[in-house]
Design an enzyme around this catalytic site. Sequence first.
Site, PDB file in Angstrom:
ATOM      1  N   ALA A 115       0.877  -1.248   0.084  1.00  0.00           N
ATOM      2  CA  ALA A 115       0.048  -0.043   0.076  1.00  0.00           C
ATOM      3  C   ALA A 115       0.869   1.283   0.174  1.00  0.00           C
ATOM      4  CB  ALA A 115      -1.015   0.191   1.130  1.00  0.00           C
ATOM      5  N   GLY A 139      -3.871  11.551  -3.728  1.00  0.00           N
ATOM      6  CA  GLY A 139      -3.026  12.517  -4.013  1.00  0.00           C
ATOM      7  C   GLY A 139      -1.419  12.463  -4.304  1.00  0.00           C
ATOM      8  N   SER A 179       2.346   8.741  -9.055  1.00  0.00           N
ATOM      9  CA  SER A 179       3.601   8.661  -9.852  1.00  0.00           C
ATOM     10  C   SER A 179       4.751   9.556  -8.936  1.00  0.00           C
ATOM     11  CB  SER A 179       3.721   9.399 -11.222  1.00  0.00           C
ATOM     12  OG  SER A 179       2.770   8.688 -11.928  1.00  0.00           O
ATOM     13  N   ARG A 200       9.756  -4.723 -11.084  1.00  0.00           N
ATOM     14  CA  ARG A 200       9.620  -4.274 -12.395  1.00  0.00           C
ATOM     15  C   ARG A 200       9.929  -4.975 -13.628  1.00  0.00           C
ATOM     16  NH1 ARG A 200      10.979   1.995 -10.738  1.00  0.00           N
ATOM     17  NH2 ARG A 200       8.802   2.560 -10.299  1.00  0.00           N
ATOM     18  N   GLU A 218       3.155   0.287 -10.795  1.00  0.00           N
ATOM     19  CA  GLU A 218       4.754   0.329 -10.765  1.00  0.00           C
ATOM     20  C   GLU A 218       5.416   1.253 -11.468  1.00  0.00           C
ATOM     21  OE1 GLU A 218       6.207  -3.784  -9.770  1.00  0.00           O
ATOM     22  OE2 GLU A 218       4.112  -4.268  -9.139  1.00  0.00           O
ATOM     23  N   GLU A 263       5.756   6.711 -18.888  1.00  0.00           N
ATOM     24  CA  GLU A 263       6.426   8.207 -18.810  1.00  0.00           C
ATOM     25  C   GLU A 263       7.330   8.266 -17.640  1.00  0.00           C
ATOM     26  OE1 GLU A 263       3.287   7.705 -18.848  1.00  0.00           O
ATOM     27  OE2 GLU A 263       2.588   8.571 -20.600  1.00  0.00           O
TER      28      GLU A 263
HETATM   29  C1  LIG Z   1      -4.498  -2.252 -11.790  1.00  0.00           C
HETATM   30  C2  LIG Z   1      -3.913  -1.308 -10.506  1.00  0.00           C
HETATM   31  C3  LIG Z   1      -3.237  -1.904  -9.683  1.00  0.00           C
HETATM   32  C4  LIG Z   1      -2.740  -0.981  -8.654  1.00  0.00           C
HETATM   33  N1  LIG Z   1      -2.017  -1.521  -7.522  1.00  0.00           N
HETATM   34  C5  LIG Z   1      -1.468  -0.839  -6.623  1.00  0.00           C
HETATM   35  C6  LIG Z   1      -0.952  -1.383  -5.433  1.00  0.00           C
HETATM   36  O1  LIG Z   1      -0.999  -2.706  -4.832  1.00  0.00           O
HETATM   37  N2  LIG Z   1      -0.395  -0.773  -4.738  1.00  0.00           N
HETATM   38  C7  LIG Z   1      -0.078   0.558  -4.906  1.00  0.00           C
HETATM   39  O2  LIG Z   1       0.461   1.175  -3.960  1.00  0.00           O
HETATM   40  N3  LIG Z   1      -0.665   1.135  -5.996  1.00  0.00           N
HETATM   41  C8  LIG Z   1      -1.352   0.302  -6.907  1.00  0.00           C
HETATM   42  N4  LIG Z   1      -1.874   0.902  -7.873  1.00  0.00           N
HETATM   43  C9  LIG Z   1      -1.402   2.384  -8.189  1.00  0.00           C
HETATM   44  C10 LIG Z   1      -0.629   2.769  -9.277  1.00  0.00           C
HETATM   45  O3  LIG Z   1       0.720   2.707  -8.876  1.00  0.00           O
HETATM   46  C11 LIG Z   1      -0.615   4.155  -9.758  1.00  0.00           C
HETATM   47  O4  LIG Z   1      -1.804   4.326 -10.411  1.00  0.00           O
HETATM   48  C12 LIG Z   1       0.688   4.688 -10.459  1.00  0.00           C
HETATM   49  O5  LIG Z   1       1.763   5.058  -9.550  1.00  0.00           O
HETATM   50  C13 LIG Z   1       0.338   6.044 -11.004  1.00  0.00           C
HETATM   51  O6  LIG Z   1      -0.371   6.967 -10.016  1.00  0.00           O
HETATM   52  P1  LIG Z   1      -1.578   7.857 -10.440  1.00  0.00           P
HETATM   53  O7  LIG Z   1      -2.785   6.715 -10.876  1.00  0.00           O
HETATM   54  O8  LIG Z   1      -2.096   8.801  -9.509  1.00  0.00           O
HETATM   55  O9  LIG Z   1      -1.330   8.756 -11.876  1.00  0.00           O
HETATM   56  P2  LIG Z   1      -0.574  10.020 -11.821  1.00  0.00           P
HETATM   57  O10 LIG Z   1       0.594   9.920 -11.059  1.00  0.00           O
HETATM   58  O11 LIG Z   1      -1.742  11.106 -11.673  1.00  0.00           O
HETATM   59  O12 LIG Z   1      -0.005  10.044 -13.268  1.00  0.00           O
HETATM   60  C14 LIG Z   1      -1.076  10.004 -14.293  1.00  0.00           C
HETATM   61  C15 LIG Z   1      -0.134  10.193 -15.816  1.00  0.00           C
HETATM   62  O13 LIG Z   1       0.400  11.378 -15.836  1.00  0.00           O
HETATM   63  C16 LIG Z   1       1.525  11.255 -16.509  1.00  0.00           C
HETATM   64  N5  LIG Z   1       2.814  11.335 -15.661  1.00  0.00           N
HETATM   65  C17 LIG Z   1       2.944  11.045 -14.422  1.00  0.00           C
HETATM   66  N6  LIG Z   1       4.259  11.413 -13.961  1.00  0.00           N
HETATM   67  C18 LIG Z   1       4.973  11.919 -14.991  1.00  0.00           C
HETATM   68  C19 LIG Z   1       6.182  12.121 -15.320  1.00  0.00           C
HETATM   69  N7  LIG Z   1       7.157  12.247 -14.049  1.00  0.00           N
HETATM   70  N8  LIG Z   1       6.493  12.542 -16.359  1.00  0.00           N
HETATM   71  C20 LIG Z   1       5.734  12.331 -17.329  1.00  0.00           C
HETATM   72  N9  LIG Z   1       4.408  11.994 -17.424  1.00  0.00           N
HETATM   73  C21 LIG Z   1       3.945  11.830 -16.056  1.00  0.00           C
HETATM   74  C22 LIG Z   1       1.486   9.828 -16.976  1.00  0.00           C
HETATM   75  O14 LIG Z   1       1.138   9.268 -18.107  1.00  0.00           O
HETATM   76  C23 LIG Z   1       0.649   9.005 -15.950  1.00  0.00           C
HETATM   77  O15 LIG Z   1      -0.020   7.836 -16.331  1.00  0.00           O
HETATM   78  C24 LIG Z   1      -2.543   0.169  -8.912  1.00  0.00           C
HETATM   79  C25 LIG Z   1      -2.918   0.667  -9.907  1.00  0.00           C
HETATM   80  C26 LIG Z   1      -3.729   0.003 -10.835  1.00  0.00           C
HETATM   81  C27 LIG Z   1      -4.336   0.815 -12.310  1.00  0.00           C
END
Ligand SMILES: Cc1cc2nc3c(=O)[nH]c(=O)nc-3n(C[C@H](O)[C@H](O)[C@H](O)COP(=O)(O)OP(=O)(O)OC[C@H]3O[C@@H](n4cnc5c(N)ncnc54)[C@H](O)[C@@H]3O)c2cc1C
Length: 377
Positions: free
Chosen positions: A116, A121, A124, A232, A353, A357
């Site tokens: 987790a 908020g 990434s 990864r 993970e 990007e």
């Molecule tokens: C099916 C699934 C299972 C998951 N399981 C887990 C889990 O077990 N544990 C856990 O902790 N999390 C989990 N997650 C969460 C996942 O790790 C996050 O969705 C991921 O880290 C991206 O964060 P966000 O969705 O908030 O997107 P954001 O951080 O809001 O990013 C949205 C988009 O912005 C762009 N972006 C973001 N940062 C950058 C950058 N530095 N440079 C350029 N473009 C960028 C990318 O296109 C990105 O996809 C899971 C997600 C999914 C979909």
Amino acid sequence: MPAFSLEPEQHAWRAELRTLAAQRLRPLADKGEPGHVNRPLLAELGRLGLLARLFASGALELCLMRESLAQACTEAETALALQGLGAHPVHAHGSPAQKERWLPGVAEGGAVAAFALSEPGAGSDAAALALAAEPDGAGWRLTGEKCWISNAPEADFYTVFARTTPGAGARGVTAFLVPADRPGLTGSALQMLSPHPIGALRFDAVPVTAADVLGEADRGFAVAMGTLNLFRPSVGAFAVGMAQAALDATLDHTGRREAFGGRLKDLQTVSHQVAEMALRTEAARLMVYAAATAYDRGAADVPGRAAMAKLLATEAAQYVVDTAVQLHGARALRRGHLLEHLYREVRAPRIYEGASEVQRGIIAKELYARTHHQEAP
Ligand SMILES: Cc1cc2nc3c(=O)[nH]c(=O)nc-3n(C[C@H](O)[C@H](O)[C@H](O)COP(=O)(O)OP(=O)(O)OC[C@H]3O[C@@H](n4cnc5c(N)ncnc54)[C@H](O)[C@@H]3O)c2cc1C
């Protein structure tokens, strides 16, 4: 010897795993309820000794397991991977008491693990996480939210990353092992395109003590990143397994399907697309094996290689599965068809993970770190 060559025993093991996945795991996966933890499936993964191998072996073995299981049963593949992701911090950083309490159950498939890190908020930008660990007597109280957590809210314990030092970014995060029955911890399921269980967690002054810390206080970000460096390339392996399954189905289909007085495979536009699918799948596979081998050898360039493997393989698999759907026509979109399932499965790994990007960012950072620039005059 090139980094990616497999030994004959490893080839044989892959074939054995594919058979086990098809014969022993597929029937249990079919009986599972979508979006819920499938405990009989996990118990079978435990009986087959595969969960125990998560920690007894290296990154390459993990990749071979994930690739091979994914070819015949993505549900089993993901159940195995999530046990690894959630429990690896315990294996690598847990105290003897934490390991004794949880790891045997993880290996048997009786104790369900989850990792987790993400919050509404902080995705990434994981170092921005805000779940507060506020000092309380000898321990802390956790207050805040986690979301998109695979296996939540049905897991038996969570590796939770919380902020012990406000304003310190990555240096103020601590990893805690939080059993699901701690008072103040609640959760809800999220309906997602991705077939495995995913949920949100709410922490309402959940008590934790020094005995629940994984590693050291304020050093939890390294626990998270170390786990992701191992996992990864294996997300890439999952993608390669799905791509191979889509390619195999396409070879079979285009070799039989009659159209325009022949078979689909006799149309050069079709056969060349199949060749491209195979090319990208094999390139991804080699890069995944090379990244995993680099991890197992303790190479210096692991973060960049892991990022490259995950990026290339997940993007390749998306292309391959999408092309497979196209070459199958309508039947691929029918609910229950292998490709309909893979089309749903293949999308999320490009986001979790570390989104594609974010992987490019890691690759670039590693490249520039190794380049010595001359200062501009
Ligand atoms: C099916 C699934 C299972 C998951 N399981 C887990 C889990 O077990 N544990 C856990 O902790 N999390 C989990 N997650 C969460 C996942 O790790 C996050 O969705 C991921 O880290 C991206 O964060 P966000 O969705 O908030 O997107 P954001 O951080 O809001 O990013 C949205 C988009 O912005 C762009 N972006 C973001 N940062 C950058 C950058 N530095 N440079 C350029 N473009 C960028 C990318 O296109 C990105 O996809 C899971 C997600 C999914 C979909």
